[in-house]
Design a protein around this motif. Structure first.
Motif, PDB file in Angstrom:
ATOM      1  N   VAL A  31       0.852  -1.187   0.000  1.00  7.14           N
ATOM      2  CA  VAL A  31       0.000   0.000   0.000  1.00  7.14           C
ATOM      3  C   VAL A  31       0.891   1.242   0.000  1.00  7.14           C
ATOM      4  O   VAL A  31       1.759   1.395   0.865  1.00  7.14           O
TER       5      VAL A  31
ATOM      6  N   GLU B 241      -6.157  -0.638  -6.673  1.00  4.83           N
ATOM      7  CA  GLU B 241      -7.219  -0.575  -5.687  1.00  4.83           C
ATOM      8  C   GLU B 241      -6.937   0.512  -4.657  1.00  4.83           C
ATOM      9  O   GLU B 241      -5.779   0.816  -4.361  1.00  4.83           O
ATOM     10  N   THR B 242      -8.016   1.069  -4.131  1.00  2.94           N
ATOM     11  CA  THR B 242      -7.909   2.043  -3.056  1.00  2.94           C
ATOM     12  C   THR B 242      -7.999   1.325  -1.714  1.00  2.94           C
ATOM     13  O   THR B 242      -8.888   0.495  -1.517  1.00  2.94           O
ATOM     14  N   VAL B 243      -7.085   1.628  -0.827  1.00  2.00           N
ATOM     15  CA  VAL B 243      -7.158   1.142   0.551  1.00  2.00           C
ATOM     16  C   VAL B 243      -7.541   2.357   1.387  1.00  2.00           C
ATOM     17  O   VAL B 243      -6.718   3.252   1.616  1.00  2.00           O
ATOM     18  N   TRP B 244      -8.766   2.419   1.792  1.00  3.91           N
ATOM     19  CA  TRP B 244      -9.327   3.623   2.380  1.00  3.91           C
ATOM     20  C   TRP B 244      -8.548   4.070   3.608  1.00  3.91           C
ATOM     21  O   TRP B 244      -8.246   3.286   4.498  1.00  3.91           O
TER      22      TRP B 244
ATOM     23  N   ARG C  98      -5.522   4.917   3.668  1.00  2.00           N
ATOM     24  CA  ARG C  98      -4.104   4.584   3.593  1.00  2.00           C
ATOM     25  C   ARG C  98      -3.483   4.969   2.257  1.00  2.00           C
ATOM     26  O   ARG C  98      -2.447   5.609   2.211  1.00  2.00           O
TER      27      ARG C  98
ATOM     28  N   TYR D  91      -3.027   3.553  -2.100  1.00  3.26           N
ATOM     29  CA  TYR D  91      -3.342   2.715  -3.258  1.00  3.26           C
ATOM     30  C   TYR D  91      -2.417   1.505  -3.310  1.00  3.26           C
ATOM     31  O   TYR D  91      -1.283   1.545  -2.828  1.00  3.26           O
ATOM     32  N   VAL D  92      -2.901   0.439  -3.939  1.00  4.25           N
ATOM     33  CA  VAL D  92      -2.113  -0.781  -4.062  1.00  4.25           C
ATOM     34  C   VAL D  92      -2.373  -1.398  -5.435  1.00  4.25           C
ATOM     35  O   VAL D  92      -3.481  -1.302  -5.973  1.00  4.25           O
TER      36      VAL D  92
ATOM     37  N   LYS E  84      -2.588  -4.836  -7.471  1.00  7.02           N
ATOM     38  CA  LYS E  84      -2.739  -6.273  -7.287  1.00  7.02           C
ATOM     39  C   LYS E  84      -2.744  -6.964  -8.642  1.00  7.02           C
ATOM     40  O   LYS E  84      -3.378  -6.510  -9.586  1.00  7.02           O
TER      41      LYS E  84
ATOM     42  N   VAL F 163     -15.142  -3.150  -5.582  1.00  9.99           N
ATOM     43  CA  VAL F 163     -14.125  -2.104  -5.459  1.00  9.99           C
ATOM     44  C   VAL F 163     -14.476  -0.933  -6.350  1.00  9.99           C
ATOM     45  O   VAL F 163     -14.383   0.225  -5.957  1.00  9.99           O
TER      46      VAL F 163
ATOM     47  N   GLU G  52     -15.154   2.869  -5.298  1.00 11.60           N
ATOM     48  CA  GLU G  52     -14.169   3.827  -5.759  1.00 11.60           C
ATOM     49  C   GLU G  52     -14.776   4.912  -6.645  1.00 11.60           C
ATOM     50  O   GLU G  52     -14.134   5.902  -6.961  1.00 11.60           O
TER      51      GLU G  52
END
Length: 256
Positions: free
Chosen positions: A172, A217-220, A222, A224-225, A227, A238, A242
């Protein structure tokens, strides 16, 4: 590979050594210019595949002096400068003195290893480096992103973002990390919402070329990641969550 690390900070040296040994490399460490392995000059540098060099060292001789001595002695061993200094003039000086790359601290293990492999590959004439993620190929040598064999035209900022995500795939990344990567401390925007704007544009281009999938993907709360494998149902949920983020990014863009 056998690597020489010239680093006086014990914590930093331990971190580098652990990263290298975990990837199957052998690493010798010296902590000052005075302890520098003089046999490199007499051996022509053949004893090491790479030198990782800190700039600030104790004593009268710093990392730049070591770099100049290596190049003056016609030793062609690749050199990666690893420094806490991110100023552009220091980077330009190091590269101008003959370094092959410049990486700032703190660093991520995967990025350090990727840069090492890229440096050695270039200096040894190996084929170009391409990372494959689903239907997407990221060519680090040519800075090209292809999806299903077709080039996706990205701006420099957009490419820099997907490059950083790919180098740290599965990790992340915060907006601050993206800002540091995009601007290197120079003219950095005070509002990190600009990252959302760039990310929104990047996602749309990748999704348009890849049946609605960007792998980002967004990690709320935190960041972005990236995958590699995305389940259809997971990705659908997602995308729904998003959509508000993309809308906010567009609002920032329109108000800029």
């Amino acid at each position: 590979m056998r690597i020489l690390l010239i680093e006086d900070d014990q914590v930093s040296a331990r971190t580098v050594v652990n990263a290298l040994t975990s990837d199957g490399h052998f690493c010798d460490v010296v902590t000052s210019a005075q302890d520098y392995n003089n046999n490199m000059v007499s051996s022509g540098g053949d004893c090491y595949d790479l030198v990782i060099l800190d700039i600030h060292l104790p004593g009268d001789i710093d990392g730049y002096d070591i770099l100049l001595r290596l190049r003056s002695a016609k030793i062609k061993v690749p050199v990666l400068i690893l420094s806490c200094i991110s100023a552009a003039n220091h980077k330009a000086k190091g590269l101008g003195y003959g370094a092959d790359d410049y990486l700032t601290k703190p660093f991520h293990k995967s990025e350090l290893l990727a840069r090492i492999k890229a440096i050695v590959r270039r200096t040894k004439g190996h084929p170009e480096s391409v990372i494959k993620i689903g239907n997407m190929n990221i060519n680090f040598d040519h800075r090209i992103v292809e999806v299903k064999g077709k080039t996706v035209h990205l701006t420099n900022k957009e490419y820099s973002m997907i490059e950083l995500l790919a180098l740290r795939k599965g990790a992340v990344l915060t907006k601050e990390m993206f800002l540091n990567h995009l601007y290197n401390g120079l003219d950095e925007p005070s509002d990190n919402k600009i990252v959302d704007v760039f990310m929104c544009k990047l996602r749309k281009k990748l999704e348009s070329a890849n049946d609605g999938i960007s792998h980002i993907e967004t990690v709320w709360g935190r960041g972005y990641v990236l995958k590699e494998y995305v389940d259809d149902e997971e990705y659908s949920s997602v995308n729904i969550s998003e959509s508000s983020s993309d809308y906010q990014a567009e609002q920032v863009k329109d108000s800029a």
